[in-house]
Design an enzyme around this catalytic site. Structure first.
Site, short mmCIF file in Angstrom:
data_model
loop_
_atom_site.label_atom_id
_atom_site.label_comp_id
_atom_site.label_asym_id
_atom_site.label_seq_id
_atom_site.Cartn_x
_atom_site.Cartn_y
_atom_site.Cartn_z
N THR A 128 -36.99 18.48 -30.97
CA THR A 128 -35.95 18.90 -30.99
C THR A 128 -34.75 18.37 -32.02
O THR A 128 -35.00 16.91 -31.78
CB THR A 128 -35.07 19.56 -30.21
OG1 THR A 128 -35.54 20.56 -29.67
CG2 THR A 128 -33.51 20.62 -30.77
N ARG A 181 -44.12 31.98 -27.92
CA ARG A 181 -43.81 31.17 -27.58
C ARG A 181 -41.88 31.06 -28.20
O ARG A 181 -42.08 30.21 -29.42
CB ARG A 181 -43.90 29.76 -26.68
CG ARG A 181 -42.81 29.07 -25.56
CD ARG A 181 -42.27 28.10 -26.80
NE ARG A 181 -41.25 26.87 -25.92
CZ ARG A 181 -40.71 26.65 -25.59
NH1 ARG A 181 -40.50 26.12 -27.13
NH2 ARG A 181 -39.29 25.76 -25.15
N ASP A 239 -35.80 27.61 -26.22
CA ASP A 239 -33.19 27.39 -26.46
C ASP A 239 -32.94 27.70 -27.91
O ASP A 239 -31.58 27.81 -27.83
CB ASP A 239 -33.24 26.65 -25.48
CG ASP A 239 -33.96 25.18 -26.63
OD1 ASP A 239 -34.52 25.07 -25.83
OD2 ASP A 239 -32.87 24.39 -26.50
N THR A 288 -31.29 19.41 -26.19
CA THR A 288 -32.86 19.54 -26.82
C THR A 288 -33.33 19.29 -25.34
O THR A 288 -32.38 18.08 -24.54
CB THR A 288 -32.69 18.29 -27.41
OG1 THR A 288 -34.14 17.57 -27.59
CG2 THR A 288 -31.69 16.69 -26.91
N GLY A 289 -34.48 19.42 -25.04
CA GLY A 289 -35.40 19.54 -23.89
C GLY A 289 -36.54 20.16 -23.82
O GLY A 289 -36.54 21.17 -25.05
N GLY A 294 -37.11 23.87 -23.22
CA GLY A 294 -36.31 25.56 -23.23
C GLY A 294 -36.49 26.30 -22.49
O GLY A 294 -35.67 27.35 -22.05
#
Ligand code: GLY
Length: 293
Positions: A163, A191, A194, A214-215, A217
């Protein structure tokens, strides 16, 4: 108000890629600051900074973004301005070079906030954006990452940098935030994470500040991470504390791994992560560029 742009190139564990990714972040934040220097808006600066990162094949957004399990691109992006809380997003978009520009067009159009799949594609075409062939945006590296994920199966979900995002404040004190991604490597078709979701991947409100996350979702969505960080700014919590407190709760409440950047209305930047790396850069008029990972 001294204009400022802060960007991240994704939280993850591949530390050996992080210095190079931080270099991309430097170019992105400088490009965003150029917009502000020329009298442009925070929204324009965020869009430009993210376009630079989308165009770089190293980062997981736009060209070189993560491929789904079928080897296709399903791109997510959102952008928000904090003056009128205007927002736009696209999810599971087909290959278009700059999903953040299409998210901006959704914001400017104003009819809706989020388009997904075929609807996002047709909106983009109606707005004059040209779809491109998958082969023009799929890279050798993104194919290798998919093959490695399919081969190794159970590898950690944050192995790959994931991201890109940006936040900005312009000289009028207007805030903006944006986020763009290809999602997770080998994700199931359909899928959505976030990044296209206002409040999870992106949030901005001039009364408080702006945040891009970021990370993974699935955890970020449940925690409404970007909104939660901005809510702390609204309470007057300093930017550095708001960023670290939000990431700390993210871990303790939903076991989340990731990071965020934020900026408050005074132009103070907060950066926090709980992964090994999260390349970032901050450009502010009259200050030296700061970067790291
Ligand atoms: N944070 C990007 C994703 O989970 O899709």
């Amino acid at each position: 108000m001294t204009p400022v742009v802060a960007v991240h190139g994704g939280a993850g564990g591949r530390i050996f890629d992080a210095p190079e990714a931080a270099g991309v972040c430097e170019r992105a934040s400088a490009a965003g600051l150029n917009i502000l220097r020329g009298g442009g808006s925070a929204l324009g600066a965020v869009q430009r900074a993210i376009e630079v990162m989308e165009d770089d094949p190293l980062l997981n957004a736009g060209t070189g973004a993560a491929l789904n399990e079928d080897g296709r691109l399903e791109l997510d992006a959102s952008i928000m301005e904090g003056s009128d809380l205007g927002a736009g997003g696209v999810a599971a978009l087909s290959p278009f070079r700059n999903p953040i520009a299409i998210a901006r067009a959704v914001l400017e159009d104003g009819a809706h906030v989020l388009y997904a799949g075929a609807g996002a594609d047709s909106f983009a075409r109606e707005m004059g954006f040209e779809p491109v062939r998958l082969t023009e945006m799929r890279t050798r590296r993104s194919i290798q990452r998919l093959l490695a994920r399919q081969r190794d199966g159970a590898s950690e979900p944050d192995d790959d940098l994931d991201t890109v995002g940006a936040v900005a404040v312009d000289r009028f004190g207007r805030t903006a935030a944006g986020t763009s991604t290809g999602g997770t490597v080998g994700q199931r078709p359909g899928r959505i994470g976030d990044s296209p979701l206002i409040g999870s991947g992106t949030y901005a409100d001039d009364e408080a500040g702006a945040c891009s996350t970021t990370g993974l979702g699935e955890a970020i969505i449940r925690e409404c991470l970007a909104f939660r960080a901005v809510a702390l700014l609204r309470l007057g919590v300093p930017a550095t504390e708001a960023s670290s407190a939000t990431i700390s709760r993210f871990k303790s409440r939903v076991g989340g791994r990731g990071g965020l950047i934020l900026v408050n209305g005074a132009g103070e930047v907060g950066i926090a992560k709980n992964t090994d790396a999260m390349p970032y850069a901050v450009s502010q008029l009259g200050h030296e560029l700061i970067s790291g990972f």
